[in-house]
Write a protein that holds these residues in place. Sequence first.
Motif, short mmCIF file in Angstrom:
data_model
loop_
_atom_site.label_atom_id
_atom_site.label_comp_id
_atom_site.label_asym_id
_atom_site.label_seq_id
_atom_site.Cartn_x
_atom_site.Cartn_y
_atom_site.Cartn_z
N ALA A 1 0.72 -1.18 0.11
CA ALA A 1 0.02 0.02 -0.03
C ALA A 1 0.88 1.24 0.01
O ALA A 1 1.83 1.30 0.60
CB ALA A 1 -1.00 0.16 1.07
N VAL A 2 0.23 2.20 -0.79
CA VAL A 2 1.11 3.60 -0.73
C VAL A 2 0.22 4.47 0.03
O VAL A 2 -0.83 4.94 -0.43
CB VAL A 2 1.38 3.80 -2.24
N PRO A 3 0.73 5.30 0.85
CA PRO A 3 -0.04 6.19 1.74
C PRO A 3 -0.35 7.49 0.83
O PRO A 3 0.46 7.92 0.04
CB PRO A 3 0.92 6.71 2.80
N GLU A 4 -1.58 7.60 0.75
CA GLU A 4 -2.10 8.91 0.00
C GLU A 4 -1.30 10.20 0.17
O GLU A 4 -0.93 10.78 -0.74
CB GLU A 4 -3.59 9.20 0.34
N ALA A 5 -1.13 10.42 1.45
CA ALA A 5 -0.20 11.65 1.75
C ALA A 5 0.94 11.75 0.91
O ALA A 5 1.61 12.91 0.72
CB ALA A 5 -0.10 12.00 3.09
N GLN A 6 1.76 10.68 0.77
CA GLN A 6 3.11 10.59 0.12
C GLN A 6 2.66 10.72 -1.45
O GLN A 6 3.68 11.47 -2.11
CB GLN A 6 3.36 9.13 0.18
N VAL A 7 1.62 10.22 -1.98
CA VAL A 7 1.39 10.56 -3.40
C VAL A 7 1.04 12.14 -3.61
O VAL A 7 1.66 12.74 -4.30
CB VAL A 7 -0.01 9.69 -3.86
N VAL A 8 0.27 12.56 -2.74
CA VAL A 8 -0.11 13.89 -2.85
C VAL A 8 0.94 14.77 -2.81
O VAL A 8 1.23 15.93 -3.43
CB VAL A 8 -1.24 14.21 -1.69
N LYS A 9 2.04 14.59 -1.82
CA LYS A 9 3.23 15.38 -1.44
C LYS A 9 4.12 15.38 -3.05
O LYS A 9 4.60 16.61 -3.18
CB LYS A 9 4.13 14.70 -0.43
N VAL A 10 4.24 14.18 -3.56
CA VAL A 10 4.78 14.15 -4.79
C VAL A 10 3.97 15.02 -5.72
O VAL A 10 4.97 16.04 -6.51
CB VAL A 10 5.42 12.96 -5.18
N CYS A 11 2.95 14.79 -5.78
CA CYS A 11 2.15 15.51 -6.85
C CYS A 11 2.31 17.06 -6.81
O CYS A 11 2.51 17.79 -7.76
CB CYS A 11 0.66 15.15 -6.68
N ARG A 12 2.14 17.31 -5.56
CA ARG A 12 2.38 19.03 -5.20
C ARG A 12 3.73 19.26 -5.52
O ARG A 12 3.86 20.66 -6.27
CB ARG A 12 2.12 19.33 -3.80
N ALA A 13 4.75 18.78 -5.26
CA ALA A 13 6.13 19.05 -5.59
C ALA A 13 6.39 19.26 -7.25
O ALA A 13 6.86 20.23 -7.75
CB ALA A 13 7.05 18.09 -5.09
N LEU A 14 5.56 18.24 -7.89
CA LEU A 14 5.76 18.38 -9.35
C LEU A 14 5.12 19.45 -9.84
O LEU A 14 5.47 20.28 -10.97
CB LEU A 14 5.08 17.19 -10.18
N ILE A 15 3.67 19.88 -9.06
CA ILE A 15 3.07 20.94 -9.61
C ILE A 15 3.82 22.29 -9.33
O ILE A 15 3.83 23.39 -10.09
CB ILE A 15 1.64 21.10 -8.87
N ASP A 16 4.37 22.23 -8.12
CA ASP A 16 5.01 23.56 -7.67
C ASP A 16 6.39 23.95 -8.48
O ASP A 16 6.72 25.11 -8.58
CB ASP A 16 5.62 23.52 -5.89
N MET A 17 6.85 22.85 -9.13
CA MET A 17 8.12 23.12 -9.61
C MET A 17 7.80 23.54 -11.34
O MET A 17 8.67 23.87 -12.25
CB MET A 17 9.03 22.02 -9.78
N GLY A 18 6.56 23.49 -11.51
CA GLY A 18 6.00 24.09 -12.89
C GLY A 18 5.32 23.02 -13.80
O GLY A 18 5.01 23.52 -15.01
N CYS A 19 5.32 21.71 -13.47
CA CYS A 19 4.48 21.22 -14.53
C CYS A 19 3.02 21.49 -14.86
O CYS A 19 2.40 22.02 -13.92
CB CYS A 19 4.45 19.46 -13.79
#
Lengths: 311, 311
Positions: free
Chosen positions: B163-181
């Motif tokens: 299982a992959v914790p949802e918060a972990q996925v959200v964190k990486v998604c936010r990082a990708l959006i924040d860097m400009g994706c």
Amino acid sequence: MTLPMVVRAPGLPARVRIYEVGARDGLQNEKGVVPTEVKAEFIHRLAASGLTTVEATSFVHPKWVPQLADAEALFPQVQDLGDTVDLPVLVPNERGLDRALALGARHVAVFASATESFAKANLNRTVDEALAMFEPVVSRAKAADAQVRGYLSMCFGDPWEGAVPEAQVVKVCRALIDMGCDELSLGDTIGVATPGQVASLLGALNTAGVPTDRIGVHFHDTYGQALSNTLAALRHGVTTVDASAGGLGGCPYAKSATGNLATEDLVWMLQGLGIDTGVDLSALTATSVWMAEQLGRPSPSRTVRALSHKD
Amino acid sequence: MTLPMVVRAPGLPARVRIYEVGARDGLQNEKGVVPTEVKAEFIHRLAASGLTTVEATSFVHPKWVPQLADAEALFPQVQDLGDTVDLPVLVPNERGLDRALALGARHVAVFASATESFAKANLNRTVDEALAMFEPVVSRAKAADAQVRGYLSMCFGDPWEGAVPEAQVVKVCRALIDMGCDELSLGDTIGVATPGQVASLLGALNTAGVPTDRIGVHFHDTYGQALSNTLAALRHGVTTVDASAGGLGGCPYAKSATGNLATEDLVWMLQGLGIDTGVDLSALTATSVWMAEQLGRPSPSRTVRALSHKD
């Protein structure tokens, strides 16, 4: 063994009854005759995996479905399961009903068609003639305290006629309910349906007074749509879903109608959604792997393939 | 040719953009090297079938993905499509970005992981090290007016970590959006997700401020769940869906991760739901049949098999 993670979704039922058709619908088109003892073991294994409704065989004339010509020999070999598992059998007419009741069957099913073309191909009758044939079967079965299911083929499309008018499907459903069927099974025999169509037909049936708790769905995976359509039906409140262990089966009279929904693929989704089925996915998968060995070819179920994959 | 009947369902988008990955994700694990000219014809045929986003190749180091080592030769052969079709390419690092921009690529994609295990296996880095590697790639791509997609693998389960914790996925998604994706693609790399999990993650991303119109979904059919999960995503408002023509592809570093969602199975469902994709299903199926002939084995797509079945 890998199991799906459980994340519930709102608006879905807490429990689904899987109506397992592998031993009948799944096997009936096998070219090589499967020994009666193998069928009996298959049914016992399916029950041991937690399935509570396991369709056992068909009392059609042996000439039409040679694979199931051993119904009289098979049924007594599985009746020890009868206290805990429903073992429905198909009965096409009064003669079939007599044979089934004589062996103690408590659950029988008739099989109607939503279209004239398939009624002609499968039953050599018009839709109305077929309903007239089933009427005494249903009333006599009810009089004998048996539960009766009414299968309805070609509810979402027909290989000869194309689109099937919803009103036509509703009319035959009403006729089956009115003659006393306890439940219906809406068949997408050629697998063409998509989720909007499923929701629309279920809505039309409700409008016509057919309660959702008397409706089962029977999807084929010909175009890969079976599980999405199941999800649409669950959202509409349906709690009986037909499936075939290992994805066995198809229909000899319907062009390209390969692939029942695999029970394992269904169980994967239902487990992931937190919906209780009572099924042990490991045991069920082992059963389908065993049956695939008996038939000499791999299961078409993606879940069976993934879970039995040797890395 | 048979086409699905159209019955709309409420609450779904009017149009879906299919992000076609067959020429890159689909081919990258093929053992036999596919000639560059065949790849170029594949991409042209995919575009001619109406697909408007066709991922073309990857500018990873040729040592890692020998199948795509011809990126420099291939890309110029498909650039005539560039006026009407987006032709994204994968870029793992600044060197890859340089190669892609030098050839005129206007759409690039980086590929991150939601889990440490897969980041290590696929990129030989920690999750944070990989994000640090992508940051200058994304900023330089944006400075060059390219659109950037951020792929995120193992969003719903990981073969090593479970299982992959949802918060972990959200964190990486936010990082990708924040860097400009500009957009994300949420990958169920091992195909274990079920619809409740999909809805839950999409809800968590909304809560974290990631707009749904910047989220694409990338499902694998390992357990037969891809289309049901897609339906759940559509209900949540997602309008970008990754798929692979003919169901080509898999992932060499993820156990049992066979089977991208087949574009044809997706189009069948979307057409049936009355959702516009711009795709001609007949032309697309013919393309996949042609590609299967090039590869010497049948397509795993059920829709391709059904539509190309000779009775």
